[in-house]
Design a protein around this motif. Structure first.
Motif, PDB file in Angstrom:
ATOM      1  N   THR A 147       0.806  -1.227   0.000  1.00  0.00           N
ATOM      2  CA  THR A 147       0.000   0.000   0.000  1.00  0.00           C
ATOM      3  C   THR A 147       0.845   1.286   0.000  1.00  0.00           C
ATOM      4  N   ASN A 176      -0.942   7.581   1.060  1.00  0.00           N
ATOM      5  CA  ASN A 176      -1.931   8.671   1.010  1.00  0.00           C
ATOM      6  C   ASN A 176      -3.242   8.334   1.722  1.00  0.00           C
ATOM      7  N   GLN A 204       6.509   2.887   4.029  1.00  0.00           N
ATOM      8  CA  GLN A 204       7.288   3.173   5.239  1.00  0.00           C
ATOM      9  C   GLN A 204       6.888   4.489   5.888  1.00  0.00           C
ATOM     10  N   GLY A 226      10.411  -0.886   0.791  1.00  0.00           N
ATOM     11  CA  GLY A 226       9.806  -1.503  -0.384  1.00  0.00           C
ATOM     12  C   GLY A 226      10.836  -2.217  -1.238  1.00  0.00           C
ATOM     13  N   ARG A 227      12.022  -1.607  -1.373  1.00  0.00           N
ATOM     14  CA  ARG A 227      13.010  -2.191  -2.293  1.00  0.00           C
ATOM     15  C   ARG A 227      13.532  -3.534  -1.792  1.00  0.00           C
ATOM     16  N   GLN A 246       9.905  -5.976  -2.567  1.00  0.00           N
ATOM     17  CA  GLN A 246      10.480  -6.730  -3.694  1.00  0.00           C
ATOM     18  C   GLN A 246      10.450  -8.232  -3.394  1.00  0.00           C
ATOM     19  N   PHE A 254      -1.398  -4.393  -5.441  1.00  0.00           N
ATOM     20  CA  PHE A 254      -0.473  -3.265  -5.274  1.00  0.00           C
ATOM     21  C   PHE A 254      -1.159  -1.955  -5.615  1.00  0.00           C
ATOM     22  N   THR A 255      -1.008  -0.981  -4.756  1.00  0.00           N
ATOM     23  CA  THR A 255      -1.422   0.389  -5.051  1.00  0.00           C
ATOM     24  C   THR A 255      -0.227   1.287  -4.805  1.00  0.00           C
ATOM     25  N   GLY A 314      -2.080   8.293 -11.393  1.00  0.00           N
ATOM     26  CA  GLY A 314      -3.117   8.900 -12.223  1.00  0.00           C
ATOM     27  C   GLY A 314      -2.790  10.360 -12.487  1.00  0.00           C
ATOM     28  N   CYS A 330      -4.949   9.346  -5.704  1.00  0.00           N
ATOM     29  CA  CYS A 330      -4.663   8.812  -7.045  1.00  0.00           C
ATOM     30  C   CYS A 330      -5.653   9.348  -8.053  1.00  0.00           C
ATOM     31  N   PHE A 370     -13.445  -0.318  -9.636  1.00  0.00           N
ATOM     32  CA  PHE A 370     -12.541   0.827  -9.783  1.00  0.00           C
ATOM     33  C   PHE A 370     -11.170   0.314 -10.209  1.00  0.00           C
TER      34      PHE A 370
HETATM   35  P1  TAP Z   1       5.301   4.012  -4.271  1.00  0.00           P
HETATM   36  O1  TAP Z   1       6.589   4.687  -4.077  1.00  0.00           O
HETATM   37  O2  TAP Z   1       5.060   3.263  -5.528  1.00  0.00           O
HETATM   38  O3  TAP Z   1       5.147   3.019  -3.016  1.00  0.00           O
HETATM   39  C1  TAP Z   1       4.015   2.212  -2.855  1.00  0.00           C
HETATM   40  C2  TAP Z   1       4.367   0.998  -2.022  1.00  0.00           C
HETATM   41  O4  TAP Z   1       5.278   0.171  -2.746  1.00  0.00           O
HETATM   42  C3  TAP Z   1       5.052   1.330  -0.707  1.00  0.00           C
HETATM   43  O5  TAP Z   1       4.590   0.425   0.270  1.00  0.00           O
HETATM   44  C4  TAP Z   1       6.512   1.083  -1.040  1.00  0.00           C
HETATM   45  O6  TAP Z   1       7.300   0.817   0.092  1.00  0.00           O
HETATM   46  C5  TAP Z   1       6.394  -0.132  -1.928  1.00  0.00           C
HETATM   47  N1  TAP Z   1       7.557  -0.380  -2.784  1.00  0.00           N
HETATM   48  C6  TAP Z   1       8.557   0.469  -3.144  1.00  0.00           C
HETATM   49  N2  TAP Z   1       9.436  -0.163  -3.948  1.00  0.00           N
HETATM   50  C7  TAP Z   1       8.981  -1.427  -4.114  1.00  0.00           C
HETATM   51  C8  TAP Z   1       9.430  -2.553  -4.862  1.00  0.00           C
HETATM   52  N3  TAP Z   1      10.531  -2.518  -5.611  1.00  0.00           N
HETATM   53  N4  TAP Z   1       8.701  -3.686  -4.812  1.00  0.00           N
HETATM   54  C9  TAP Z   1       7.573  -3.755  -4.091  1.00  0.00           C
HETATM   55  N5  TAP Z   1       7.101  -2.725  -3.346  1.00  0.00           N
HETATM   56  C10 TAP Z   1       7.783  -1.575  -3.371  1.00  0.00           C
HETATM   57  O7  TAP Z   1       4.056   4.987  -4.150  1.00  0.00           O
HETATM   58  P2  TAP Z   1       3.753   6.104  -3.045  1.00  0.00           P
HETATM   59  O8  TAP Z   1       4.740   7.201  -3.233  1.00  0.00           O
HETATM   60  O9  TAP Z   1       3.630   5.455  -1.702  1.00  0.00           O
HETATM   61  O10 TAP Z   1       2.286   6.582  -3.477  1.00  0.00           O
HETATM   62  C11 TAP Z   1       2.065   7.555  -4.444  1.00  0.00           C
HETATM   63  C12 TAP Z   1       1.678   6.927  -5.779  1.00  0.00           C
HETATM   64  O11 TAP Z   1       0.656   5.957  -5.615  1.00  0.00           O
HETATM   65  C13 TAP Z   1       1.099   7.941  -6.743  1.00  0.00           C
HETATM   66  O12 TAP Z   1       1.597   7.718  -8.041  1.00  0.00           O
HETATM   67  C14 TAP Z   1      -0.393   7.647  -6.733  1.00  0.00           C
HETATM   68  O13 TAP Z   1      -1.088   8.046  -7.886  1.00  0.00           O
HETATM   69  C15 TAP Z   1      -0.396   6.179  -6.548  1.00  0.00           C
HETATM   70  N6  TAP Z   1      -1.671   5.757  -5.977  1.00  0.00           N
HETATM   71  C16 TAP Z   1      -2.528   5.069  -6.770  1.00  0.00           C
HETATM   72  C17 TAP Z   1      -3.755   4.689  -6.274  1.00  0.00           C
HETATM   73  C18 TAP Z   1      -4.700   3.948  -7.147  1.00  0.00           C
HETATM   74  S1  TAP Z   1      -6.027   3.327  -6.456  1.00  0.00           S
HETATM   75  N7  TAP Z   1      -4.501   3.795  -8.421  1.00  0.00           N
HETATM   76  C19 TAP Z   1      -4.110   4.995  -4.957  1.00  0.00           C
HETATM   77  C20 TAP Z   1      -3.198   5.696  -4.172  1.00  0.00           C
HETATM   78  C21 TAP Z   1      -1.970   6.069  -4.697  1.00  0.00           C
HETATM   79  P3  TAP Z   1       8.207   1.981   0.780  1.00  0.00           P
HETATM   80  O14 TAP Z   1       7.272   2.996   1.277  1.00  0.00           O
HETATM   81  O15 TAP Z   1       8.881   1.260   1.854  1.00  0.00           O
HETATM   82  O16 TAP Z   1       9.108   2.488  -0.310  1.00  0.00           O
END
Ligand code: TAP
Length: 473
Positions: free
Chosen positions: A147, A150, A176, A205-206, A210, A223-224, A250, A281, A445
């Motif tokens: 997750t 946000n 985190q 996450g990394r 991963q 995954f979101t 988005g 998002c 959605f």
């Molecule tokens: P990310 O940086 O993508 O992080 C999301 C999750 O992925 C975190 O738990 C992160 O852990 C983990 N992660 C990081 N690297 C990874 C890897 N290599 N393998 C697996 N997991 C990994 O996103 P964010 O900055 O938290 O959120 C903002 C983004 O999410 C925006 O682009 C937003 O649009 C999108 N979002 C989309 C939606 C929907 S429903 N489409 C909803 C909300 C947000 P760490 O925090 O430990 O790095």
């Protein structure tokens, strides 16, 4: 967890107990909220092993028994609602009121109950005397739930609740920067769920994310997060052909037609864009307004926006908060500064106090901006809305569709038939008419194009965490 329901008792249950931990700071005040554990790959292995061991017993329960468990979990979230909202406000930054912390906790309850109530009967596919074929939906096994920061409690529930309903067990990995929120919502669910059906593992996450995505015992990743990390998860999961639902970034467009009443739509436009201080998002992130109503729409938006209070989340009455982290704050600073430099007009906000405590960026409206400026074509994920002038609706549709993103979009018009016709031409998973971003637990959605694949919520959402099996004969 004892039923002494208080913020302090919630925090005491989830705080780190050793040095393998990181400080969690309130993004509004810089105050220490608590210490979140940082776990390692051995902890992840143990969690996956426990989830695997618990899964057959959980799947063997009747569907009704699992539905009852989800309702009991929802009851627990209702009992713990205020401490959960307080933690969310302190850690994520969102205010208690409005479409914020209490609203998010209420969403957790609603989505838990919807996952419990959504019917998913066996489907009879053919029954013509010669052939009988039916489709059943079986558990996949262990689901990994990753997750973002946000909406850290509600999005976790979107992943966990349908997975559990369908007989899977879950290993969850929160972002985190909002580890405590992820741990807290799971701790509350675990006051009523059987052991090991839901486990949280915290860590980067990394490494942890991963390893979860590439683990052979994980049958499905929900995954979101960002499109970039979505791609990494596709690669990490490829060897095991792990099932994926990807809800990615988005950059939603809104198109305002010439026949609107600018005063009547100002509030809807504002909250479509600024919900959760723009960190959503499916928020409205670029607004295309017809030349004939452009000035009136901008004027009404300025008037509405200027009346919405921003401040520390725990101070009742605030409706907008800080950015959740410094990186996101700096992204918004850079995008608005570049827009200004390019000649765009900053008609509200745009003047953050870099020396102030907290990651507050003021509510910002940017007009007369080039349609290909970075503030328009990149995801700002913050409280700064670019408003682009157009004169031909075909041009607005072309601009709305030209990006790789395709999560949501909206059309604003007093002519429903015309709006619907334009909606059908927009490349987005959801198109709203005269509103933007509202979600319903029974309405599927998800994204088009690089905003991801798979659908959450409703019957589609249950099918997405199941293995379809056809029985013939
Ligand atoms: P990310 O940086 O993508 O992080 C999301 C999750 O992925 C975190 O738990 C992160 O852990 C983990 N992660 C990081 N690297 C990874 C890897 N290599 N393998 C697996 N997991 C990994 O996103 P964010 O900055 O938290 O959120 C903002 C983004 O999410 C925006 O682009 C937003 O649009 C999108 N979002 C989309 C939606 C929907 S429903 N489409 C909803 C909300 C947000 P760490 O925090 O430990 O790095």
């Amino acid at each position: 967890m004892s039923e002494t329901i208080s913020y302090e008792s919630l925090l005491a249950r989830i705080q780190a107990r050793d040095e393998h931990s990181h400080d969690v700071l309130d993004p509004a005040t810089g105050d220490l909220v608590g210490r979140a554990p940082v776990q390692d790959l051995d902890a992840l292995e143990r969690a996956i092993e426990r989830a695997r061991a618990a899964q057959p017993g959980w799947a063997a329960l009747t569907d009704q028994a699992r539905r009852d468990h989800l309702h009991r979990a929802a009851d627990a979230v209702e009992r713990w609602a205020e401490p959960l909202a307080e933690l969310l406000s302190r850690e994520q930054g969102k205010p208690l009121d409005g479409l914020n912390a209490r609203f998010e906790v209420g969403g957790c309850v609603a989505w838990l109950r919807a996952a419990a109530e959504t019917p998913l009967p066996t489907e009879v596919l053919v029954d013509d005397g010669a052939t009988y074929a039916e489709m059943q939906y079986r558990p996949i096994g262990v689901v990994g739930a990753i997750t973002p920061w946000n909406w850290p409690m509600m999005i976790a529930i979107w992943q966990i609740a349908p997975s559990l309903r369908m007989g899977n067990t879950v290993v969850a990995k929160p972002a985190q920067s909002t580890d405590l929120s992820g741990l807290a919502i799971a701790a509350v669910l675990n006051t009523t769920l059987p052991a090991d059906v839901l486990t949280v593992v915290t860590g980067p996450g990394r490494s942890i994310g991963q390893a979860l995505s590439s683990h052979p015992s994980i049958g499905k990743i929900m995954f979101t997060g960002s499109t970039e990390v979505g791609r990494q998860i596709i690669e990490a999961s490829a060897d095991n052909i792990t099932r994926l639902t990807l809800e990615l970034g988005g950059n939603d467009a809104g198109i305002v037609l010439p026949d609107v009443d600018p005063a009547a739509i100002a509030e809807g436009l504002f909250w479509g864009a600024f919900i959760n201080t723009g960190q959503t998002c499916a928020a409205l992130k670029r607004l295309y307004v017809h030349d004939s109503v452009y000035d009136a729409v901008v004027e009404n938006l300025i008037a509405f926006a200027a009346s919405v209070p921003m401040g520390i989340g725990l101070q009742e009455g605030n409706l907008l908060g800080p950015l959740q982290n410094r990186k996101q704050y700096e992204t918004v600073v850079a995008l608005v500064a570049a827009a200004k430099e390019s000649g765009a007009q900053i008609v509200l906000g745009g003047d953050p106090d870099d020396a102030a405590v907290g990651h507050f960026y003021p509510t910002t409206l940017v007009t007369d901006i080039d349609p290909h400026n970075a503030l328009v074509v990149e995801e700002q994920f913050g409280p700064a809305l670019p408003i682009i002038r157009y004169s031909e609706v075909e041009e607005a549709i072309r601009l709305a569709n030209e990006l790789d993103f395709g999560l949501g979009a909206s059309v604003w018009s007093s002519d429903r038939a015309k709006a619907q016709q334009i909606a059908g031409r927009l490349e987005a998973g959801t198109v709203w008419l005269n509103s933007h971003g509202g979600l319903h637990p029974m309405v599927p959605f998800g994204g088009a194009k690089q905003s991801g694949y798979g659908r959450e919520f409703g019957v589609e959402g249950l099918k997405a965490v199941s293995e379809a099996q056809v029985i013939v004969g």
